[in-house]
Scaffold this active site. Structure first.
Site, mmCIF file in Angstrom:
data_model
loop_
_atom_site.group_PDB
_atom_site.id
_atom_site.type_symbol
_atom_site.label_atom_id
_atom_site.label_comp_id
_atom_site.label_asym_id
_atom_site.label_seq_id
_atom_site.Cartn_x
_atom_site.Cartn_y
_atom_site.Cartn_z
ATOM 1 N N ARG A 171 1.017 -0.901 -0.183
ATOM 2 C CA ARG A 171 -0.052 0.164 0.148
ATOM 3 C C ARG A 171 1.065 1.089 0.337
ATOM 4 O O ARG A 171 1.896 1.403 0.082
ATOM 5 C CB ARG A 171 -0.740 -0.209 1.817
ATOM 6 C CG ARG A 171 -0.012 -0.055 2.588
ATOM 7 C CD ARG A 171 -0.939 0.232 4.280
ATOM 8 N NE ARG A 171 -0.478 -0.312 4.855
ATOM 9 C CZ ARG A 171 0.569 0.261 5.479
ATOM 10 N NH1 ARG A 171 0.355 1.958 5.519
ATOM 11 N NH2 ARG A 171 0.937 0.712 6.936
ATOM 12 N N ARG A 175 -1.433 11.018 2.712
ATOM 13 C CA ARG A 175 -1.512 11.755 3.679
ATOM 14 C C ARG A 175 -2.752 12.848 2.834
ATOM 15 O O ARG A 175 -1.884 13.136 2.547
ATOM 16 C CB ARG A 175 -0.618 12.465 4.185
ATOM 17 C CG ARG A 175 -0.329 11.220 5.794
ATOM 18 C CD ARG A 175 0.547 12.646 6.089
ATOM 19 N NE ARG A 175 0.876 10.947 7.251
ATOM 20 C CZ ARG A 175 2.730 11.360 7.611
ATOM 21 N NH1 ARG A 175 3.488 11.998 6.760
ATOM 22 N NH2 ARG A 175 3.228 10.442 8.210
ATOM 23 N N ARG A 248 20.071 -6.820 0.261
ATOM 24 C CA ARG A 248 21.213 -5.662 -1.525
ATOM 25 C C ARG A 248 22.357 -5.053 -0.470
ATOM 26 O O ARG A 248 22.302 -4.825 0.741
ATOM 27 C CB ARG A 248 19.383 -5.063 -1.153
ATOM 28 C CG ARG A 248 18.930 -4.972 -2.137
ATOM 29 C CD ARG A 248 19.209 -5.285 -3.725
ATOM 30 N NE ARG A 248 19.927 -4.072 -4.070
ATOM 31 C CZ ARG A 248 20.046 -4.142 -5.584
ATOM 32 N NH1 ARG A 248 20.497 -5.450 -6.092
ATOM 33 N NH2 ARG A 248 20.251 -2.623 -5.882
ATOM 34 N N ARG A 279 20.020 8.903 -2.357
ATOM 35 C CA ARG A 279 19.843 9.466 -1.580
ATOM 36 C C ARG A 279 20.907 10.596 -0.822
ATOM 37 O O ARG A 279 22.443 9.904 -1.332
ATOM 38 C CB ARG A 279 19.446 8.879 -0.128
ATOM 39 C CG ARG A 279 18.101 8.035 -0.757
ATOM 40 C CD ARG A 279 17.245 7.841 1.286
ATOM 41 N NE ARG A 279 18.717 7.232 1.873
ATOM 42 C CZ ARG A 279 18.289 6.777 3.635
ATOM 43 N NH1 ARG A 279 16.684 6.905 4.353
ATOM 44 N NH2 ARG A 279 18.698 6.872 4.112
ATOM 45 N N GLU A 299 24.772 7.725 -1.233
ATOM 46 C CA GLU A 299 23.899 6.316 -1.076
ATOM 47 C C GLU A 299 24.139 5.692 -2.640
ATOM 48 O O GLU A 299 22.941 6.611 -2.833
ATOM 49 C CB GLU A 299 22.674 6.393 -0.716
ATOM 50 C CG GLU A 299 23.142 6.573 0.917
ATOM 51 C CD GLU A 299 21.845 5.842 2.189
ATOM 52 O OE1 GLU A 299 21.954 6.747 3.548
ATOM 53 O OE2 GLU A 299 20.698 5.623 1.504
ATOM 54 N N TYR A 347 14.648 -7.214 8.457
ATOM 55 C CA TYR A 347 14.470 -5.602 8.611
ATOM 56 C C TYR A 347 14.043 -5.260 10.076
ATOM 57 O O TYR A 347 13.076 -5.807 9.782
ATOM 58 C CB TYR A 347 14.388 -5.231 7.397
ATOM 59 C CG TYR A 347 14.566 -3.202 7.662
ATOM 60 C CD1 TYR A 347 15.389 -2.586 7.493
ATOM 61 C CD2 TYR A 347 13.443 -2.764 8.122
ATOM 62 C CE1 TYR A 347 15.361 -1.586 7.605
ATOM 63 C CE2 TYR A 347 13.457 -1.548 9.013
ATOM 64 C CZ TYR A 347 14.968 -1.426 8.548
ATOM 65 O OH TYR A 347 15.142 0.128 9.345
ATOM 66 N N ASP A 349 13.450 -2.135 12.497
ATOM 67 C CA ASP A 349 14.018 -0.822 13.190
ATOM 68 C C ASP A 349 14.483 -1.335 14.356
ATOM 69 O O ASP A 349 14.454 -1.775 15.459
ATOM 70 C CB ASP A 349 12.922 -0.314 13.097
ATOM 71 C CG ASP A 349 12.226 0.526 12.042
ATOM 72 O OD1 ASP A 349 13.096 1.282 11.312
ATOM 73 O OD2 ASP A 349 11.258 1.105 11.430
HETATM 74 P P1 FAD Z 1 23.927 -4.927 13.533
HETATM 75 O O1 FAD Z 1 24.275 -3.381 14.212
HETATM 76 O O2 FAD Z 1 24.738 -4.917 12.114
HETATM 77 O O3 FAD Z 1 25.339 -5.267 14.522
HETATM 78 C C1 FAD Z 1 26.286 -6.715 14.229
HETATM 79 C C2 FAD Z 1 27.191 -6.774 14.539
HETATM 80 O O4 FAD Z 1 27.894 -7.887 14.422
HETATM 81 C C3 FAD Z 1 27.733 -6.340 13.756
HETATM 82 O O5 FAD Z 1 28.962 -4.549 14.268
HETATM 83 C C4 FAD Z 1 28.630 -7.283 13.119
HETATM 84 O O6 FAD Z 1 30.514 -6.453 12.562
HETATM 85 C C5 FAD Z 1 28.680 -7.642 14.075
HETATM 86 N N1 FAD Z 1 29.415 -9.376 13.308
HETATM 87 C C6 FAD Z 1 29.192 -9.977 12.222
HETATM 88 N N2 FAD Z 1 28.820 -10.883 12.069
HETATM 89 C C7 FAD Z 1 30.845 -11.059 13.578
HETATM 90 C C8 FAD Z 1 31.387 -12.393 13.528
HETATM 91 N N3 FAD Z 1 31.478 -13.742 12.385
HETATM 92 N N4 FAD Z 1 32.092 -12.062 14.028
HETATM 93 C C9 FAD Z 1 31.786 -10.962 14.743
HETATM 94 N N5 FAD Z 1 31.092 -9.459 14.810
HETATM 95 C C10 FAD Z 1 30.248 -10.347 13.800
HETATM 96 N N6 FAD Z 1 16.035 1.648 12.376
HETATM 97 C C11 FAD Z 1 15.591 2.400 12.405
HETATM 98 O O7 FAD Z 1 15.037 1.946 13.716
HETATM 99 N N7 FAD Z 1 15.702 3.789 12.115
HETATM 100 C C12 FAD Z 1 16.384 3.988 11.011
HETATM 101 O O8 FAD Z 1 16.365 5.242 10.479
HETATM 102 C C13 FAD Z 1 16.908 3.516 10.979
HETATM 103 N N8 FAD Z 1 17.867 3.434 9.183
HETATM 104 C C14 FAD Z 1 18.592 2.208 8.742
HETATM 105 C C15 FAD Z 1 19.079 2.702 7.041
HETATM 106 C C16 FAD Z 1 19.935 2.268 6.918
HETATM 107 C C17 FAD Z 1 20.656 1.766 5.893
HETATM 108 C C18 FAD Z 1 19.675 0.743 7.499
HETATM 109 C C19 FAD Z 1 20.779 -0.754 6.958
HETATM 110 C C20 FAD Z 1 18.988 0.169 8.603
HETATM 111 C C21 FAD Z 1 18.509 1.096 9.320
HETATM 112 N N9 FAD Z 1 17.897 0.860 10.758
HETATM 113 C C22 FAD Z 1 16.455 2.133 10.737
HETATM 114 C C23 FAD Z 1 17.867 -0.637 11.063
HETATM 115 C C24 FAD Z 1 19.108 -0.102 12.499
HETATM 116 O O9 FAD Z 1 20.107 0.288 11.573
HETATM 117 C C25 FAD Z 1 18.952 -1.508 12.702
HETATM 118 O O10 FAD Z 1 17.572 -2.350 13.652
HETATM 119 C C26 FAD Z 1 20.169 -2.137 13.701
HETATM 120 O O11 FAD Z 1 21.374 -1.848 13.391
HETATM 121 C C27 FAD Z 1 20.155 -3.852 13.824
HETATM 122 O O12 FAD Z 1 21.378 -4.359 14.838
HETATM 123 P P2 FAD Z 1 21.714 -5.007 14.997
HETATM 124 O O13 FAD Z 1 22.262 -5.436 16.488
HETATM 125 O O14 FAD Z 1 21.301 -6.768 14.720
HETATM 126 O O15 FAD Z 1 22.861 -5.767 13.713
#
Ligand code: FAD
Length: 365
Positions: A171, A175, A248, A279, A299, A347, A349
């Site tokens: 969808r 707004r 991606r 962007r 980006e 994905y 947030d």
């Molecule tokens: P990550 O932050 O990826 O942490 C995982 C960590 O594990 C990484 O540091 C990595 O290096 C480490 N790791 C992986 N494999 C290994 C290994 N084998 N050994 C040691 N370390 C390892 N959310 C919002 O709420 N608002 C936003 O505006 C927003 N914008 C975003 C924009 C983009 C481009 C993206 C991609 C995401 C966005 N998000 C946003 C989502 C947000 O980034 C995530 O919710 C958050 O970062 C997830 O945290 P995480 O700990 O799951 O993963």
């Protein structure tokens, strides 16, 4: 020394889990293969500006519990995300709202906008959309699709909209008010001092080792902890034995410019296919910065291959089915908790990742 938990990944999931565990007296070792903590929410200071190295991050949530939780670690400013879209030499407000429509059609009232959209949709006679193009046209009409959706989506996915499945757009958030606030959430802002400081506070009381890859580390230290929290890629954990999940990726080109204000807004989307980036982020506007210089990041969306930084999971049927098979393997893995965006191939947030980490901690501690 033996730890209660080895936490793989110092991103938000790992940091929240660690914070909860340390609070309850557990000993945690947190490792990350990157040279810094905070994972994808990492911010670094350049020219006095907090730069979001892995893409713009705006904190937003409707969950008061999560908002109160995150506010323990930082004070948030009152930034409201109001992106701009540039199509050729035209500039529009996002998300699609009365400011967008009045600029596009030189109209003023919601009824006029609704009538134009409805008549454009009716002209197309699309009853059963077979691809993303037909789906978007049947929801938005020709003008909004051609100017604001088509080029941007094609750059994001690296394919024409006619070759993309219709389910990507279920969808469209139209707004019919003059409201440029991108999110509908009750709470929103940017942490003053950046996100890295939040992760650092959460990780207080843990031992942290950056530049440490799990697979090498665990070979050398197999008995380092009783339990493991793994926030890396689930398919990599299992040596891609069932095949690689698709992502991606995004490439960022970051530049310091000798001007105090480059584009007048934090987020500007380029919706024209001929402009190669999707962007431009001007980081200082997230914090109402008044520095003499500015930092921008262009980006570029790109195909992902094993070894590259994974950003967005491609949650089509094939990948979701493959993930479910990895999930079965994960469920049989003793004393390992898989979490976060890579461990759960979805994905998330930031507010949702915090909630998931707290839930995982509640179950495990
Ligand atoms: P990550 O932050 O990826 O942490 C995982 C960590 O594990 C990484 O540091 C990595 O290096 C480490 N790791 C992986 N494999 C290994 C290994 N084998 N050994 C040691 N370390 C390892 N959310 C919002 O709420 N608002 C936003 O505006 C927003 N914008 C975003 C924009 C983009 C481009 C993206 C991609 C995401 C966005 N998000 C946003 C989502 C947000 O980034 C995530 O919710 C958050 O970062 C997830 O945290 P995480 O700990 O799951 O993963």
């Amino acid at each position: 020394m033996k730890y209660d938990f080895l936490i793989v990944g110092a991103g938000l999931f790992g940091a929240v889990f660690a914070e909860q565990a340390v609070k309850k007296g557990y000993r945690c070792l947190v490792i990350d293969r990157r040279d810094h903590i905070a994972g994808n929410i990492y911010t670094e200071e350049i020219e006095g500006i907090q730069v979001h190295r892995y893409g713009a991050h705006i904190f937003h949530t409707s969950d008061r519990k999560i908002w109160n939780y995150i506010n323990q670690f930082a004070e948030f400013n009152n930034y409201i995300n109001s992106p701009i879209a540039v199509y050729k030499n035209e500039t529009y407000n996002l998300p699609f709202n009365m400011n967008t429509f009045s600029r596009m059609w030189n109209i003023r009232t919601p009824q006029e906008a609704k009538d134009i959209i409805a008549s454009q949709i009716a002209e197309l006679h699309i009853t059963d959309p077979k691809n993303l193009e037909e789906q978007a046209l049947s929801l938005a009409g020709r003008d909004v699709y051609e100017k604001l959706i088509k080029g941007y989506t094609e750059k994001q996915w690296g394919r024409p909209c006619t070759e993309l499945p219709s389910f990507i757009i279920k969808r469209l958030p139209f707004r019919f008010t003059y409201n440029n606030n991108y999110f509908n959430d009750r709470y929103q802002g940017i942490p003053i001092g950046g996100y890295t400081a939040i992760a650092a506070k959460m990780l207080q009381g843990c031992e942290i080792r950056t530049n440490t890859d799990y697979f090498t580390f665990i070979r050398e230290n197999p008995d380092v902890a009783d339990r493991i929290v793994f926030t890396g890629m689930i398919d990599e954990y299992f040596g891609y034995r069932l095949g690689a999940l698709q992502y991606r990726s995004v490439r960022f080109e970051t530049e310091v410019l000798d001007t105090d204000n480059y584009q007048g807004n934090a987020v500007v989307n380029y919706t024209d296919r001929d402009v190669l980036y999707t962007r431009i982020i001007e980081h200082k506007h997230f914090e109402f910065g008044t520095q003499p210089k500015t930092v921008i990041s262009r980006e570029y969306s790109s195909e992902w291959r094993v070894g590259m930084e994974p950003y967005y999971p491609v949650n089509n049927e094939e990948n979701n089915a493959l993930y479910r098979k990895y999930r079965e393997l994960a469920d049989r893995e003793k004393n390992v908790i898989f979490g976060g965006r890579l461990g759960q191939y979805r994905y998330y947030d930031m507010d949702k990742v915090i909630a998931a980490a707290m839930e995982a901690a509640d179950a495990a501690l």
